[in-house]
Design an enzyme around this catalytic site. Sequence first.
Site, PDB file in Angstrom:
ATOM      1  N   LYS A 269       0.959  -1.402   0.179  1.00 49.34           N
ATOM      2  CA  LYS A 269      -0.128  -0.340  -0.650  1.00 49.34           C
ATOM      3  C   LYS A 269       0.992   1.453  -0.217  1.00 49.34           C
ATOM      4  CE  LYS A 269      -4.361   0.987   1.953  1.00 49.34           C
ATOM      5  NZ  LYS A 269      -5.834   0.274   2.538  1.00 49.34           N
ATOM      6  N   GLU A 354     -20.593  -4.734   9.237  1.00 51.08           N
ATOM      7  CA  GLU A 354     -21.572  -3.652   9.821  1.00 51.08           C
ATOM      8  C   GLU A 354     -22.642  -4.829  10.068  1.00 51.08           C
ATOM      9  OE1 GLU A 354     -20.017  -2.189   6.489  1.00 51.08           O
ATOM     10  OE2 GLU A 354     -19.450  -0.515   7.166  1.00 51.08           O
ATOM     11  N   ARG A 382     -25.938  -0.781   6.014  1.00 49.39           N
ATOM     12  CA  ARG A 382     -25.226  -2.236   5.927  1.00 49.39           C
ATOM     13  C   ARG A 382     -25.913  -2.997   7.011  1.00 49.39           C
ATOM     14  NH1 ARG A 382     -21.272  -3.863   2.378  1.00 49.39           N
ATOM     15  NH2 ARG A 382     -21.996  -2.874   0.672  1.00 49.39           N
TER      16      ARG A 382
END
Length: 604
Positions: A269, A354, A382
């Site tokens: 990353k 979630e 969600r």
Amino acid sequence: MDIKSKNIKELETVCNDIRERILDVVSKNGGHLSSTLGATELIVAMHKVFDSNKDPFIFDVSHQSYAHKLVTGRWDEFESLRTFGGLSGYTKPSESDDDYFVAGHSSTSISLGVGAAKGIALKGETDSRIPVVMIGDGSMTAGMVYEALNELGDRKYPMVIILNDNEMSIAKPIGAISKMLSSAMASPFYQRFKKNTESFVDNFGDGARYMAKRMEESLKLITPGIMFEEMGIDYIGPVDGHDLKSLIETLELAKKLNKPVIVHAQTLKGKGYEIAEGKEEKWHGVGPFDIENGASSKKSSSKSATQIYTESLMHLAKQNEKIVGATAAMPSGTGLSELIEAYPNRFWDVAIAEQHAVTSMAALAKEGFKPFCTIYSTFLQRGYDQVIHDTCLMNLPVVFALDRAGIVGEDGETHQGVFDISYLRAVPNMTLFAPRDEKSFHQAMAFAASYEYPCSLRYPRGSFVETDLPESEEFKLAKSQLLRSSKGDKLFIGYGGGVGRAYETAKLMDEDVSILDLRFVKPLDAEMLRDLSTKHKKWYVFSDSSKAGGVGSAILEFLSDEKIQDVELESFEYADKFITHGNTKLVEESLGILPEQLAKKIKG
Ligand SMILES: Cc1ncc(C[n+]2csc(CCOP(=O)(O)OP(=O)(O)O)c2C)c(N)n1
Ligand SMILES: CC(=O)[C@@H](O)[C@H](O)COP(=O)(O)O
Ligand SMILES: [Mg+2]
């Protein structure tokens, strides 16, 4: 940009140019930096092997897709990234035919791929089109991914899934899936070991090679691929996600398999910008910064609502050990990271999950604890059924702390936190309230901490509008607060962040208006509203929420139930359309809801 005709050397130059362009623009506009830098070779390789004019290119969340935008005709326009009227920071078909689908909420990509593959098969196009999906290791932790893999592994639609594994979500990845993906066998050490063994064994002829193959087969039992292979999905990898040559060869191979295959690519990353390389959470989403030293160019002076939430929850958690909480992979965004650090056995990052966050918190409430389920307004969408089915039906005392309520700015349509009042107000047993500034936030949190039923408080991205309105009073159920009383006909009703807008608009009026801080939208303060309906006949509602089913709707329902017919109500909540990305003030101006616009409208 023509990728197909370029050789590896030329493509490596393209990757360097892409990184330079991303750094240049994101350092000015802000945006998603480390994810996009890390995905550069993967995306260039995708465009070398596949064709986004016909193959569905599907990016999970799509925050990492800047290189895709740059190689599909948006190089110059990239200057306008995430600005009002400019390019979106996410894939958007209305922006380019090369963007197959809207994305912004995670873990939808494999379901999209399966749906696309079904369509391709039904249209008899499997010999010319194949979906290619890119999904990050963090996005692999949401349940929806396994719903899709479950069907895909059974029905075997041809599809190439590139698992972009940089061993980071926004924060450090959480959970067993992340551990499995980065298991020992996927480590660079194992890769080197495998290469060295192969070259060593080559000196000893077929017998030894056979033995080595057998050994590798048995080792494969503990590679990350085992889960996918067992589900009926081929697994290739892990491969170096920055080695263009091997990536292109691998994707060519995967494409030829003509079945579902996961290519597990290991990336870094932030690759290419040393300051951002590796496990630095803060380089996931950035504001404008100085490329030379990485210092952010914007320093905000006032305390954000998130900081107030953190301070308040820390205070409450210290006093009451029954207080617990969860975030779904947004520890620093929600401010829960400090609680997780201080009380690691009471506060959790449950990964991008979630639904699981809501339902597991409900069970904690059943066990006698006081959970603060801390989720952005948009991401609680969600877990909506879990709010209804597992929390409110059981009438359990879970607090839903909804950050990023209202317009969030540069993230745009997929992230606006505008529906929570509408979608929660309809749920029985749910209580909804909102603070308007720092003091009222602490009072609202104290109320939440002692409230014995499901409840939700909402607060904006950034900080509250400062006002010189009277201090907030202690929160009591269904109690509003009249902040300013006038003899005039007009009443401004503010809710949450909307109180600041009401205050700013009142300053521009050429007559005195009354200002009410509603504080509770469910249940409403019936007594106060009844009384005010005798004094003011023109009511104006200010709230950072959708008009449909929002605060204005709630009050209109009240007026109708009470048979109060001589009050006119106008709500300045958001009209019934998705709200675009860009600087929040510019977006609000485009909606005609800046205080100066509202004052003019009211006077007119
Ligand atoms: C449903 C949902 N929850 C949370 C988020 C916030 N979010 C955006 S990107 C991200 C992390 C994604 O990690 P990964 O898939 O590994 O991508 P990377 O940035 O590492 O390339 C999260 C949690 C989201 N977009 N959608
Ligand atoms: C891509 C994504 O969904 C997150 O990175 C989101 O952009 C974070 O939003 P904030 O910047 O408001 O924390
Ligand atoms: Mg990742």
